[in-house]
Each structure stands twice: as C-alpha cells, then as structure tokens.
Design an enzyme around this catalytic site. Structure first.
Site, PDB file in Angstrom:
ATOM      1  N   TYR A  28     -36.033 -11.911  63.616  1.00 31.64           N
ATOM      2  CA  TYR A  28     -36.419 -12.690  62.620  1.00 31.64           C
ATOM      3  C   TYR A  28     -36.075 -12.655  61.416  1.00 31.64           C
ATOM      4  O   TYR A  28     -36.323 -13.503  60.626  1.00 31.64           O
ATOM      5  CB  TYR A  28     -37.978 -12.523  62.897  1.00 31.64           C
ATOM      6  CG  TYR A  28     -38.674 -12.847  64.081  1.00 31.64           C
ATOM      7  CD1 TYR A  28     -39.155 -13.817  64.906  1.00 31.64           C
ATOM      8  CD2 TYR A  28     -38.826 -11.550  65.241  1.00 31.64           C
ATOM      9  CE1 TYR A  28     -39.494 -14.266  66.074  1.00 31.64           C
ATOM     10  CE2 TYR A  28     -39.367 -11.518  66.154  1.00 31.64           C
ATOM     11  CZ  TYR A  28     -39.680 -13.016  66.667  1.00 31.64           C
ATOM     12  OH  TYR A  28     -40.236 -12.922  67.916  1.00 31.64           O
ATOM     13  N   GLU A  40     -33.332  -0.355  85.906  1.00 31.43           N
ATOM     14  CA  GLU A  40     -33.671  -1.625  85.698  1.00 31.43           C
ATOM     15  C   GLU A  40     -32.636  -2.399  85.086  1.00 31.43           C
ATOM     16  O   GLU A  40     -32.112  -3.548  85.609  1.00 31.43           O
ATOM     17  CB  GLU A  40     -34.679  -1.765  84.535  1.00 31.43           C
ATOM     18  CG  GLU A  40     -36.168  -1.331  84.949  1.00 31.43           C
ATOM     19  CD  GLU A  40     -36.597  -2.577  85.683  1.00 31.43           C
ATOM     20  OE1 GLU A  40     -36.001  -3.581  85.995  1.00 31.43           O
ATOM     21  OE2 GLU A  40     -38.019  -2.631  85.676  1.00 31.43           O
ATOM     22  N   LYS A  94     -35.646  -3.962  74.735  1.00 30.04           N
ATOM     23  CA  LYS A  94     -36.398  -4.522  73.938  1.00 30.04           C
ATOM     24  C   LYS A  94     -37.826  -3.797  73.774  1.00 30.04           C
ATOM     25  O   LYS A  94     -38.082  -3.111  75.168  1.00 30.04           O
ATOM     26  CB  LYS A  94     -36.745  -6.154  74.269  1.00 30.04           C
ATOM     27  CG  LYS A  94     -37.753  -6.521  73.578  1.00 30.04           C
ATOM     28  CD  LYS A  94     -38.416  -7.976  74.338  1.00 30.04           C
ATOM     29  CE  LYS A  94     -39.329  -8.445  73.499  1.00 30.04           C
ATOM     30  NZ  LYS A  94     -39.951  -9.664  74.229  1.00 30.04           N
ATOM     31  N   CYS A 102     -40.482 -17.672  80.690  1.00 35.80           N
ATOM     32  CA  CYS A 102     -41.450 -16.434  80.999  1.00 35.80           C
ATOM     33  C   CYS A 102     -42.847 -17.435  81.080  1.00 35.80           C
ATOM     34  O   CYS A 102     -42.883 -18.599  80.723  1.00 35.80           O
ATOM     35  CB  CYS A 102     -41.875 -15.647  79.766  1.00 35.80           C
ATOM     36  SG  CYS A 102     -43.132 -14.180  80.535  1.00 35.80           S
ATOM     37  N   LYS A 133     -37.349  -3.837  79.183  1.00 40.99           N
ATOM     38  CA  LYS A 133     -38.462  -4.326  78.363  1.00 40.99           C
ATOM     39  C   LYS A 133     -39.529  -3.496  78.521  1.00 40.99           C
ATOM     40  O   LYS A 133     -40.011  -3.374  79.464  1.00 40.99           O
ATOM     41  CB  LYS A 133     -38.622  -5.765  78.805  1.00 40.99           C
ATOM     42  CG  LYS A 133     -39.996  -6.349  77.612  1.00 40.99           C
ATOM     43  CD  LYS A 133     -39.932  -7.908  77.777  1.00 40.99           C
ATOM     44  CE  LYS A 133     -41.196  -8.411  77.212  1.00 40.99           C
ATOM     45  NZ  LYS A 133     -41.564  -9.815  77.265  1.00 40.99           N
ATOM     46  N   SER A 178     -41.553  -8.889  66.960  1.00 41.99           N
ATOM     47  CA  SER A 178     -42.160  -9.293  65.851  1.00 41.99           C
ATOM     48  C   SER A 178     -42.951  -8.170  65.097  1.00 41.99           C
ATOM     49  O   SER A 178     -42.934  -8.206  63.728  1.00 41.99           O
ATOM     50  CB  SER A 178     -43.258 -10.076  66.557  1.00 41.99           C
ATOM     51  OG  SER A 178     -43.892  -9.493  67.369  1.00 41.99           O
TER      52      SER A 178
HETATM   53  C1  PBG Z   1     -42.536 -13.173  76.610  1.00 43.96           C
HETATM   54  C2  PBG Z   1     -41.932 -12.709  75.525  1.00 43.96           C
HETATM   55  C3  PBG Z   1     -42.727 -11.830  74.573  1.00 43.96           C
HETATM   56  C4  PBG Z   1     -41.827 -11.593  73.327  1.00 43.96           C
HETATM   57  C5  PBG Z   1     -40.525 -12.255  73.753  1.00 43.96           C
HETATM   58  N1  PBG Z   1     -40.734 -12.910  74.930  1.00 43.96           N
HETATM   59  C6  PBG Z   1     -43.961 -11.272  74.336  1.00 43.96           C
HETATM   60  C7  PBG Z   1     -44.542 -10.018  75.421  1.00 43.96           C
HETATM   61  O1  PBG Z   1     -44.004  -9.608  76.312  1.00 43.96           O
HETATM   62  O2  PBG Z   1     -45.663  -9.644  75.339  1.00 43.96           O
HETATM   63  C8  PBG Z   1     -41.898 -10.638  72.365  1.00 43.96           C
HETATM   64  C9  PBG Z   1     -40.907 -11.016  71.012  1.00 43.96           C
HETATM   65  C10 PBG Z   1     -41.865 -10.271  69.706  1.00 43.96           C
HETATM   66  O3  PBG Z   1     -42.507  -9.544  69.876  1.00 43.96           O
HETATM   67  O4  PBG Z   1     -41.059 -10.484  68.763  1.00 43.96           O
HETATM   68  N2  PBG Z   1     -42.862 -12.516  77.746  1.00 43.96           N
END
Ligand code: PBG
Length: 326
Positions: free
Chosen positions: A313, A233, A248, A120, A195, A274
C-alpha cells in the site's frame, strides 16, 4: 581480507556518493504492485488505512491512470460486493464489481499497467470465510470449482494475472485447468503460496468487510511458527503450475522469503500487508518515527530478503516521493 587498521569498514560510508556506489539493494517502481479496493458505492477513505480508499469504478480508473503514469507496473484489485451470501455468488458473477472494474480499466488504461485479480471467497461470503461452509467445516473441494469459475470470469473481463489467496488445497491446479480450457492459457497465476494466519490482516478485514463471522482462518492459512511447511506449500503450488509464488505477510516472515528465494527459481512475491502499513502510518502520524525513512527501509528489507515483487500500500507514496526528489 585485511584487518583493522589496514581495513576500515567506515571508509566506504564516508559520503553519500561512496554509499551510493557500494549499495547492494535498490527498490524501484519496477518492484512494486499497488493493491486497490473497488466498490459499487461512492469513493470513501478506509479509516484503519490512512491514505487508502475504497474507489468507485470511475475514480478507480483515474487512480490507476495515475499509477501507470508513475511507472508502477501493476495493481491488484479487491472487490466489495453489494450483497454477500453463503456461497459468495457475487465473487463469480459476470456483472460483479471486479469484472465491471476490469472492463472499465481495460478501456481506461489498456495494457499500460498489469491488472491482477485477487481470487478468494471471503469478501463475498456472508460468513466471511475463504471457502464454502459445510456444517462447521470450510469445504475444500467444493470451493475449488468456484475459485476456478471466478478466475475465468476475471480473465474474461480483462485480468492479466490471477492471484488465488484462499489457501484451499489444490486450487492452483483447479484454476490452471479451467483457465486453459476457457482459452486463457496465456494468463499467469501468482499464488499466495505461503500465506500465514496473521494478526497483521486486521485493517484489511475492515477495508474489505471480510472478518470471519465465526471461528478464524487457522484451519486453512498456515501456522505462523512453521518454516519447513512453507517450502512444502510452495513446492505444491509450483507443481500445480504457479508462475509466481508469494509469501504473506512480508516483514514478520522475511526468513521465509529468503528460504523460498533460495529453494525455487520462480519469481518470488511478498505482500507487505495492511497491518504492516497501518502501523507505520500510525507511528508516523504521531511523530514517533520518520515515516518516509521507515517506508524505504521496510521495502528495502523485503527486497533484500529475496522478493522480486512487493505488493504494498506504500507503492504510490514511495514512488511519488522518489520522483519529487529527482
Ligand atoms: C483474501 C485476502 C486477505 C488479504 C489479501 N487477500 C485477507 C485475509 O486473508 O484475511 C490480506 C491483505 C492485507 O492485509 O493487506 N483472502
């Protein structure tokens, strides 16, 4: 089926052993992937994610050796570069932090654990968006080329799996094509296919220092209320050559995981992100919940919904505690 009083559902819940033999879902180390952050600087904790660090390359190698020894089959790596710019150059530089880390990891752990690369732009761009900016737009087509370049650089450095998380249209095909041309036809793509534009990424943005400097990600990540669109998607990513498809976040989208599981035959991954992690840690630290129990229940729910692979995590602590119990 017999009804009460012939049938009593409680009969099979009467002891630990009975519950064990009728249990339908088991989470094991095999199901888990551990996300890790790597930095040029010294190892330091991420305050918003208790127990999670940004690692120096040396410490990362030690941590991944430990992960492999626990029997966790893979890690996914996120890089925090020294410098960010408009076009995210540090994301596809051959001496960037992620390729450096992969080369060191291959030496340290060989093929004992899968090394996955999150692909990314947002950790590397000064504006924090997942693509190149033109005017006020995130420019889809120009971003594809850079994502494909980053994928090849990571593959060259030792990445076993490429995981694009940007949500640009057409990125799986672009990455597949470049990987094949560069001689990496053997490397699978795990696509972040459905996502969502989620509030649950909050702590990650502190961890990766990747909060957008203007606007938000709603023009490329999915709108949370949409269910049919997720299947569309995923179908597009499958058509473009994705080997593993991902949903996700995980917990607020268990219905989507189930839908994707039932509609496609590819392996399904789910990312327990997270914010999902930090909420459990915060409530646990306050004594409001039994943390270990909630972690086990969370991971079980994601697997029960249909995920084959869970990025979490919690992976390390979950497996460590399981092993300690044996
Ligand atoms: C990068 C990415 C993100 C996450 C994984 N890859 C952040 C986002 O899209 O803002 C989020 C992972 C997490 O919150 O643990 N695009």
């Amino acid at each position: 089926m017999a009804a009460f009083p012939q049938y009593r559902a409680r009969r099979l819940r009467g002891s630990k052993l009975l519950r064990r033999i009728v249990r339908e879902t088991h989470v094991t180390a095999d199901d888990l992937i551990y996300p890790l952050f790597v930095t040029h600087a010294d190892t330091a904790p991420i305050t918003s994610m208790p127990g999670i660090n940004r690692f120096s390359v040396d410490d990362l190698c030690r941590e991944v050796e430990h992960i492999a020894s626990l029997g966790i089959p893979g890690i996914i790596l996120f890089g925090i570069p020294e410098e960010k710019d408009e076009v995210g150059s540090a994301g596809y530089a051959e001496d960037g932090i992620v390729p450096q880390a992969f080369r060191a990891l291959k030496k340290a752990v060989g093929d004992s654990v899968l090394l996955m690369a999150d692909v990314c732009m947002c950790e590397y761009t000064s504006h924090g968006h997942c693509g190149i900016i033109e005017g006020k737009d995130i420019c889809n087509d120009r971003t594809l080329e850079l994502l494909a370049r980053a994928s090849c650089v990571y593959a060259e450095a030792g990445a076993d799996v490429l995981a694009p998380s940007d949500m640009m249209d057409g990125r799986v095909a672009a990455i597949r094509q470049e990987l094949d041309v560069a001689g990496f036809a053997d490397r699978p793509i795990m696509a972040y296919s459905a996502k969502y534009a989620s509030g649950f990424y909050g702590p990650f943005r502190e961890a990766a220092d990747s909060a957008p400097q203007f606007g938000d990600r709603r023009t490329y990540q999915m709108d949370p209320p949409n269910r049919r669109e997720a299947l569309k998607e995923v179908a597009l990513d499958v058509e473009e050559g994705a080997d593993i498809i991902m949903v996700k976040p995980a917990l607020p989208y268990l219905d989507i995981i189930r839908d994707v599981r039932e509609s496609f035959d590819l392996p399904v991954a789910a990312y327990n992100v997270s914010g999902e992690y930090s909420m459990v840690k915060a409530a646990g630290a306050n004594g409001w919940i039994d943390e270990d129990r909630v972690i086990a229940e969370t991971l079980t729910s994601i697997k029960r919904a249909g995920a084959d692979i869970i990025l979490t995590y919690h992976a390390k602590e979950f497996v460590e505690k399981r092993l300690a119990e044996q």
